[in-house]
Design a protein around this motif. Structure first.
Motif, PDB file in Angstrom:
ATOM      1  N   ILE B  54       0.867  -1.169   0.000  1.00 23.00           N
ATOM      2  CA  ILE B  54       0.000   0.000   0.000  1.00 23.00           C
ATOM      3  C   ILE B  54       0.907   1.223   0.000  1.00 23.00           C
ATOM      4  O   ILE B  54       1.695   1.406   0.930  1.00 23.00           O
ATOM      5  N   ILE B  55       0.802   2.035  -1.029  1.00 20.26           N
ATOM      6  CA  ILE B  55       1.675   3.196  -1.170  1.00 20.26           C
ATOM      7  C   ILE B  55       1.058   4.437  -0.508  1.00 20.26           C
ATOM      8  O   ILE B  55       1.754   5.217   0.136  1.00 20.26           O
ATOM      9  N   ASP B  56      -0.237   4.610  -0.703  1.00 16.51           N
ATOM     10  CA  ASP B  56      -0.910   5.816  -0.190  1.00 16.51           C
ATOM     11  C   ASP B  56      -2.349   5.444   0.134  1.00 16.51           C
ATOM     12  O   ASP B  56      -3.101   5.079  -0.766  1.00 16.51           O
ATOM     13  N   GLU B  57      -2.712   5.488   1.386  1.00 16.01           N
ATOM     14  CA  GLU B  57      -4.094   5.183   1.774  1.00 16.01           C
ATOM     15  C   GLU B  57      -4.736   6.381   2.450  1.00 16.01           C
ATOM     16  O   GLU B  57      -5.628   6.237   3.285  1.00 16.01           O
ATOM     17  N   SER B  58      -4.285   7.572   2.082  1.00 15.96           N
ATOM     18  CA  SER B  58      -4.754   8.783   2.748  1.00 15.96           C
ATOM     19  C   SER B  58      -6.235   9.059   2.524  1.00 15.96           C
ATOM     20  O   SER B  58      -6.840   9.809   3.273  1.00 15.96           O
ATOM     21  N   GLY B  59      -6.828   8.455   1.501  1.00 12.45           N
ATOM     22  CA  GLY B  59      -8.233   8.686   1.227  1.00 12.45           C
ATOM     23  C   GLY B  59      -9.160   7.606   1.770  1.00 12.45           C
ATOM     24  O   GLY B  59     -10.380   7.667   1.584  1.00 12.45           O
ATOM     25  N   MET B  60      -8.613   6.651   2.449  1.00 15.76           N
ATOM     26  CA  MET B  60      -9.413   5.534   2.975  1.00 15.76           C
ATOM     27  C   MET B  60     -10.026   5.919   4.322  1.00 15.76           C
ATOM     28  O   MET B  60      -9.324   6.433   5.198  1.00 15.76           O
ATOM     29  N   PRO B  61     -11.315   5.646   4.507  1.00  7.32           N
ATOM     30  CA  PRO B  61     -11.885   5.796   5.854  1.00  7.32           C
ATOM     31  C   PRO B  61     -11.093   4.947   6.835  1.00  7.32           C
ATOM     32  O   PRO B  61     -10.575   3.880   6.491  1.00  7.32           O
ATOM     33  N   LYS B  62     -11.011   5.435   8.051  1.00  6.76           N
ATOM     34  CA  LYS B  62     -10.138   4.782   9.038  1.00  6.76           C
ATOM     35  C   LYS B  62     -10.654   3.410   9.457  1.00  6.76           C
ATOM     36  O   LYS B  62      -9.879   2.524   9.831  1.00  6.76           O
ATOM     37  N   GLU B  63     -11.943   3.224   9.392  1.00  3.91           N
ATOM     38  CA  GLU B  63     -12.519   1.961   9.852  1.00  3.91           C
ATOM     39  C   GLU B  63     -13.296   1.300   8.727  1.00  3.91           C
ATOM     40  O   GLU B  63     -13.806   1.954   7.829  1.00  3.91           O
ATOM     41  N   ARG B  64     -13.381   0.008   8.789  1.00  8.58           N
ATOM     42  CA  ARG B  64     -14.221  -0.856   7.941  1.00  8.58           C
ATOM     43  C   ARG B  64     -13.683  -1.035   6.522  1.00  8.58           C
ATOM     44  O   ARG B  64     -14.101  -1.957   5.843  1.00  8.58           O
ATOM     45  N   PHE B  65     -12.811  -0.181   6.049  1.00  6.65           N
ATOM     46  CA  PHE B  65     -12.299  -0.265   4.682  1.00  6.65           C
ATOM     47  C   PHE B  65     -10.868  -0.782   4.681  1.00  6.65           C
ATOM     48  O   PHE B  65     -10.037  -0.346   5.496  1.00  6.65           O
ATOM     49  N   SER B  66     -10.586  -1.697   3.738  1.00  4.04           N
ATOM     50  CA  SER B  66      -9.217  -2.166   3.566  1.00  4.04           C
ATOM     51  C   SER B  66      -9.000  -2.512   2.105  1.00  4.04           C
ATOM     52  O   SER B  66      -9.967  -2.755   1.357  1.00  4.04           O
ATOM     53  N   ALA B  67      -7.744  -2.517   1.694  1.00  3.24           N
ATOM     54  CA  ALA B  67      -7.420  -2.837   0.300  1.00  3.24           C
ATOM     55  C   ALA B  67      -6.144  -3.640   0.270  1.00  3.24           C
ATOM     56  O   ALA B  67      -5.269  -3.490   1.140  1.00  3.24           O
ATOM     57  N   GLU B  68      -6.043  -4.501  -0.750  1.00  3.49           N
ATOM     58  CA  GLU B  68      -4.832  -5.267  -0.945  1.00  3.49           C
ATOM     59  C   GLU B  68      -4.615  -5.494  -2.422  1.00  3.49           C
ATOM     60  O   GLU B  68      -5.547  -5.439  -3.235  1.00  3.49           O
ATOM     61  N   PHE B  69      -3.373  -5.749  -2.772  1.00  7.52           N
ATOM     62  CA  PHE B  69      -3.014  -6.070  -4.152  1.00  7.52           C
ATOM     63  C   PHE B  69      -1.953  -7.166  -4.043  1.00  7.52           C
ATOM     64  O   PHE B  69      -0.753  -6.901  -3.999  1.00  7.52           O
ATOM     65  N   PRO B  70      -2.402  -8.427  -3.964  1.00  5.11           N
ATOM     66  CA  PRO B  70      -1.461  -9.533  -3.711  1.00  5.11           C
ATOM     67  C   PRO B  70      -0.555  -9.798  -4.907  1.00  5.11           C
ATOM     68  O   PRO B  70      -0.815  -9.322  -6.030  1.00  5.11           O
ATOM     69  N   LYS B  71       0.447 -10.590  -4.661  1.00  2.76           N
ATOM     70  CA  LYS B  71       1.403 -10.921  -5.714  1.00  2.76           C
ATOM     71  C   LYS B  71       0.704 -11.584  -6.894  1.00  2.76           C
ATOM     72  O   LYS B  71       1.024 -11.345  -8.055  1.00  2.76           O
ATOM     73  N   GLU B  72      -0.230 -12.450  -6.576  1.00  3.76           N
ATOM     74  CA  GLU B  72      -1.015 -13.108  -7.613  1.00  3.76           C
ATOM     75  C   GLU B  72      -2.471 -12.718  -7.437  1.00  3.76           C
ATOM     76  O   GLU B  72      -2.982 -12.685  -6.324  1.00  3.76           O
ATOM     77  N   GLY B  73      -3.141 -12.442  -8.530  1.00  2.00           N
ATOM     78  CA  GLY B  73      -4.569 -12.172  -8.458  1.00  2.00           C
ATOM     79  C   GLY B  73      -4.897 -10.697  -8.438  1.00  2.00           C
ATOM     80  O   GLY B  73      -4.011  -9.833  -8.458  1.00  2.00           O
ATOM     81  N   PRO B  74      -6.203 -10.412  -8.410  1.00  4.39           N
ATOM     82  CA  PRO B  74      -6.640  -9.029  -8.523  1.00  4.39           C
ATOM     83  C   PRO B  74      -6.445  -8.238  -7.236  1.00  4.39           C
ATOM     84  O   PRO B  74      -6.209  -8.804  -6.166  1.00  4.39           O
ATOM     85  N   SER B  75      -6.593  -6.924  -7.358  1.00  2.95           N
ATOM     86  CA  SER B  75      -6.660  -6.079  -6.173  1.00  2.95           C
ATOM     87  C   SER B  75      -8.067  -6.199  -5.592  1.00  2.95           C
ATOM     88  O   SER B  75      -9.053  -6.339  -6.331  1.00  2.95           O
ATOM     89  N   ILE B  76      -8.164  -6.167  -4.279  1.00  2.00           N
ATOM     90  CA  ILE B  76      -9.449  -6.291  -3.593  1.00  2.00           C
ATOM     91  C   ILE B  76      -9.665  -5.051  -2.723  1.00  2.00           C
ATOM     92  O   ILE B  76      -8.775  -4.665  -1.953  1.00  2.00           O
ATOM     93  N   LEU B  77     -10.841  -4.459  -2.847  1.00  2.00           N
ATOM     94  CA  LEU B  77     -11.290  -3.432  -1.898  1.00  2.00           C
ATOM     95  C   LEU B  77     -12.376  -4.084  -1.046  1.00  2.00           C
ATOM     96  O   LEU B  77     -13.361  -4.592  -1.582  1.00  2.00           O
ATOM     97  N   ARG B  78     -12.166  -4.063   0.244  1.00  3.03           N
ATOM     98  CA  ARG B  78     -13.075  -4.759   1.156  1.00  3.03           C
ATOM     99  C   ARG B  78     -13.727  -3.750   2.083  1.00  3.03           C
ATOM    100  O   ARG B  78     -13.041  -2.915   2.684  1.00  3.03           O
ATOM    101  N   ILE B  79     -15.046  -3.832   2.174  1.00  2.00           N
ATOM    102  CA  ILE B  79     -15.788  -2.949   3.075  1.00  2.00           C
ATOM    103  C   ILE B  79     -16.554  -3.840   4.040  1.00  2.00           C
ATOM    104  O   ILE B  79     -17.424  -4.618   3.635  1.00  2.00           O
ATOM    105  N   GLN B  80     -16.210  -3.737   5.296  1.00  5.14           N
ATOM    106  CA  GLN B  80     -16.887  -4.545   6.309  1.00  5.14           C
ATOM    107  C   GLN B  80     -18.068  -3.781   6.901  1.00  5.14           C
ATOM    108  O   GLN B  80     -18.053  -2.542   6.963  1.00  5.14           O
TER     109      GLN B  80
END
Lengths: 110, 118
Positions: B54-80
Motif C-alpha cells: 500500500i503506497i498511499d491510503e490517505s483517502g481511505m476511511p479509518k474503519e471498515r475499509f481495507s485494500a490489498e493487491f497480492p502478488k497473484e490475483g486481482p486487487s481487492i477493496l473490502r468494506i466490512q
C-alpha cells in the motif's frame, strides 16, 4: 490540500464549439488531466498538460496556465456522442493520486 | 489488450454485510488506484497500491475499509459492516510504471462496481 473547481452544466448545439474551464489550487503541481465520462460508464482519458500552452488532439484541445491555476478543454465540431461529463484532475509531486473536480455536464442538442 | 476489469459490476448488500470489490489492472500495469464516486459528486481518491504494497491510503476511511493487491490475483477493496452511506460507484484505475518511460502516468479506469446498501 487541493481544490479543483468546475462549472456544473452547459448545453450546446451539434457542430458548435464549447469551452470547459477548470481552476485549481495545489502545491507541487505535476500535471493536469481531462477525462470524459458518459453516464454509468468509466472515465476515459482525453488529454494531459504539464507545461503551459495548448495541446491539440483532433477535435479536442486542452490549455494550461500554471501561474493562473487554470485549464480549459475545447471541444470543436460537437457531436451528439460528446454529451457527457468532463472531469478535470490534478496530480501533485510526491504522489500519483488524482484530485478530481466535480465535472462539467455537457448536453449536445440537435 | 484488455482494459481494466472490475467485478462485480453491481453489488447489493444489506447493512452490516461485507462487500468485496475486485480489480484486475491492464496487462503490464503495476499501479492500482481505487476511487469512490457518490451521486452528483466527483471521483474521490481512496488508496494507491503496487504489488503487495500500500503506497498511499490517505483517502481511505479509518474503519471498515481495507485494500490489498497480492502478488497473484486481482486487487481487492473490502468494506466490512456496510452502511447506507457506502452506496456509491467504486472505480479502479491502473497505470504503468512511469520509470518505463511509457505515457505520462495517465490512469486507465475500469467500468466500476456500483454498490447499493439496503
Amino acid at each position: 490540500g487541493q481544490n479543483i473547481d468546475q462549472p456544473t452544466e452547459m448545453t450546446a448545439t451539434e457542430g458548435a464549439i464549447v469551452q470547459i474551464n477548470c481552476t485549481y489550487q495545489t502545491s507541487g503541481f505535476n500535471g493536469l488531466f481531462w477525462y470524459q465520462q458518459h453516464a454509468g460508464e468509466a472515465p476515459t482519458f482525453l488529454s494531459y498538460n504539464v507545461l503551459d500552452g495548448l495541446e491539440e488532439k483532433g477535435r479536442f484541445s486542452s490549455f494550461l496556465s500554471r501561474s493562473k491555476g487554470y485549464s480549459y478543454l475545447l471541444l470543436k465540431e460537437l457531436q451528439m456522442k460528446d454529451s457527457a461529463s468532463y472531469l478535470c484532475a490534478v496530480r501533485s509531486y510526491g504522489n500519483n493520486r488524482l484530485a478530481f473536480g466535480k465535472g462539467n455536464q455537457v448536453v449536445v442538442i440537435p | 489488450n484488455a482494459g481494466v476489469m472490475q467485478n462485480p459490476r453491481h453489488l447489493v448488500r444489506r447493512r452490516g454485510q461485507e462487500a468485496r470489490l475486485r480489480c484486475s489492472p491492464m496487462k503490464g500495469h503495476s499501479h492500482v488506484y481505487w476511487y469512490r464516486q457518490l451521486p452528483e459528486e466527483g471521483l474521490k481518491f481512496m488508496v494507491y497500491l503496487q504489488k503487495e504494497n500500500i503506497i498511499d491510503e490517505s483517502g481511505m476511511p479509518k474503519e471498515r475499509f481495507s485494500a490489498e493487491f497480492p502478488k497473484e490475483g486481482p486487487s481487492i477493496l473490502r468494506i466490512q459492516q456496510v452502511v447506507r452511506g457506502d452506496s456509491a460507484a467504486y472505480f479502479c484505475a491502473s497505470s504503468p510504471d512511469q520509470t518505463s518511460g511509457r505515457g505520462q502516468g495517465e490512469q486507465f479506469f475500469g467500468p466500476g462496481t456500483r454498490l447499493t446498501v439496503l
